[in-house]
Design an enzyme around this catalytic site. Structure first.
Site, PDB file in Angstrom:
ATOM      1  N   GLY A  14      20.909  19.870  49.032  1.00 35.53           N
ATOM      2  CA  GLY A  14      20.865  21.328  48.966  1.00 35.53           C
ATOM      3  C   GLY A  14      21.078  22.042  50.292  1.00 35.53           C
ATOM      4  O   GLY A  14      20.690  23.203  50.435  1.00 35.53           O
ATOM      5  N   ASN A  16      23.862  23.152  51.554  1.00 33.43           N
ATOM      6  CA  ASN A  16      24.753  24.303  51.322  1.00 33.43           C
ATOM      7  C   ASN A  16      23.998  25.426  50.619  1.00 33.43           C
ATOM      8  O   ASN A  16      24.158  26.596  50.962  1.00 33.43           O
ATOM      9  CB  ASN A  16      25.971  23.887  50.493  1.00 33.43           C
ATOM     10  CG  ASN A  16      27.025  23.205  51.339  1.00 33.43           C
ATOM     11  OD1 ASN A  16      27.721  23.851  52.111  1.00 33.43           O
ATOM     12  ND2 ASN A  16      27.117  21.887  51.227  1.00 33.43           N
ATOM     13  N   MET A  94      27.342  16.769  41.231  1.00 30.73           N
ATOM     14  CA  MET A  94      28.171  15.569  41.148  1.00 30.73           C
ATOM     15  C   MET A  94      28.623  15.228  39.729  1.00 30.73           C
ATOM     16  O   MET A  94      28.714  14.060  39.364  1.00 30.73           O
ATOM     17  CB  MET A  94      27.423  14.396  41.784  1.00 30.73           C
ATOM     18  CG  MET A  94      27.243  14.582  43.283  1.00 30.73           C
ATOM     19  SD  MET A  94      28.766  15.135  44.096  1.00 30.73           S
ATOM     20  CE  MET A  94      28.619  14.385  45.687  1.00 30.73           C
ATOM     21  N   HIS A 113      33.976  20.746  48.924  1.00 33.98           N
ATOM     22  CA  HIS A 113      34.205  19.298  49.000  1.00 33.98           C
ATOM     23  C   HIS A 113      34.455  18.909  50.467  1.00 33.98           C
ATOM     24  O   HIS A 113      35.181  19.613  51.179  1.00 33.98           O
ATOM     25  CB  HIS A 113      35.418  18.912  48.136  1.00 33.98           C
ATOM     26  CG  HIS A 113      35.687  17.448  48.168  1.00 33.98           C
ATOM     27  ND1 HIS A 113      34.887  16.537  47.509  1.00 33.98           N
ATOM     28  CD2 HIS A 113      36.640  16.729  48.806  1.00 33.98           C
ATOM     29  CE1 HIS A 113      35.352  15.318  47.736  1.00 33.98           C
ATOM     30  NE2 HIS A 113      36.408  15.403  48.515  1.00 33.98           N
TER      31      HIS A 113
HETATM   32  C1  GAR Z   1      28.400  18.430  50.343  1.00 36.83           C
HETATM   33  O1  GAR Z   1      28.865  17.794  51.504  1.00 36.83           O
HETATM   34  C2  GAR Z   1      29.543  18.712  49.393  1.00 36.83           C
HETATM   35  O2  GAR Z   1      30.733  18.963  50.036  1.00 36.83           O
HETATM   36  C3  GAR Z   1      29.597  17.427  48.627  1.00 36.83           C
HETATM   37  O3  GAR Z   1      28.264  17.092  48.411  1.00 36.83           O
HETATM   38  C4  GAR Z   1      27.521  17.491  49.546  1.00 36.83           C
HETATM   39  C5  GAR Z   1      26.260  18.172  49.075  1.00 36.83           C
HETATM   40  O4  GAR Z   1      25.414  18.403  50.148  1.00 36.83           O
HETATM   41  N1  GAR Z   1      30.310  17.583  47.404  1.00 36.83           N
HETATM   42  C6  GAR Z   1      31.187  16.711  46.947  1.00 36.83           C
HETATM   43  O5  GAR Z   1      31.416  15.661  47.491  1.00 36.83           O
HETATM   44  C7  GAR Z   1      31.886  17.140  45.682  1.00 36.83           C
HETATM   45  N2  GAR Z   1      32.861  16.181  45.330  1.00 36.83           N
HETATM   46  P1  GAR Z   1      24.222  19.409  50.012  1.00 36.83           P
HETATM   47  O6  GAR Z   1      23.444  19.017  48.757  1.00 36.83           O
HETATM   48  O7  GAR Z   1      23.411  19.162  51.248  1.00 36.83           O
HETATM   49  O8  GAR Z   1      24.777  20.796  49.945  1.00 36.83           O
END
Ligand code: GAR
Length: 192
Positions: A14, A16, A94, A113
């Site tokens: 989380g 982002n 995901m 991404h």
């Molecule tokens: C992020 O780096 C996002 O880009 C990636 O998951 C992570 C989530 O981090 N998403 C993907 O790879 C989508 N294919 P977070 O939970 O700390 O925001």
């Protein structure tokens, strides 16, 4: 101007989501997080929602590994509608989304991404970039369609790959770029 109603979906840490909620709190993003939803019952993103007093829900995904059970996807649409969500923000969610939700929120679902799409969709994109010997990678915000990490690209941010980068150091720098890029892109939707 009225704040834009966000629904944030995530499966993990989380970071982002936190960056978006911090900007809303600071008054630098004219949005309101109306709900945070996770398909993982103990995902830290749900704790972050609670910390920021944002309504939050665990959505049991059903028995598929990469998508939601249709009944659950219908429930998700209802949940987002009930919360008056105007823009759906995938932040580390995901699972692929299917037609029912894509049609309920046409061009109103974004994903971030950790690669310069169309390169390296899928899991651990930063490791894919390192293994491919790239000099530059980064992150991408795009509209979501039925394919994995696919759909019209809205914005990308480059991150240089340094000679002594490990998967961890590179991933950390990409995540810093993500936390800048995503709120910027969402801000553009607030102005529209
Ligand atoms: C992020 O780096 C996002 O880009 C990636 O998951 C992570 C989530 O981090 N998403 C993907 O790879 C989508 N294919 P977070 O939970 O700390 O925001």
């Amino acid at each position: 101007m009225k704040p834009l109603g966000l629904g944030i979906l995530g499966s993990g840490k989380g970071t982002n989501c936190r960056a978006i909620l911090e900007q809303i709190r600071a008054g630098t993003l004219n949005a309101e997080a109306r709900v945070v939803v996770s398909d993982v019952v103990d995902a830290p993103i749900l704790d972050i929602a609670r910390e920021f007093s944002v309504p939050n829900s665990y959505l049991p995904p059903g028995h598929f590994r990469t998508r939601l059970e249709p009944e659950m996807e219908a429930k998700l649409v209802q949940l987002l509608r009930d919360a008056s969500v105007e823009l759906v923000v995938l932040a580390g969610f995901m699972r692929v989304l299917r037609k029912p939700i894509l049609q309920a929120f046409p061009r109103k679902i974004l994903n971030i991404h950790p690669s310069l799409l169309p390169k390296f969709p899928g899991l651990e994109a930063w490791k894919q970039a390192l293994a491919a010997g790239e000099a530059v990678t980064g992150c991408t915000v795009h509209y979501v369609d039925e394919k994995i990490d696919h759909g019209d690209i809205i914005a990308r941010r480059e991150v240089l790959i340094l000679p002594n980068d490990t998967a961890e150091t590179l991933h950390a720098r990409i995540q810093i770029a993500e936390r800048e890029l995503y709120p910027e892109v969402i801000a553009d939707f607030c102005h529209d």
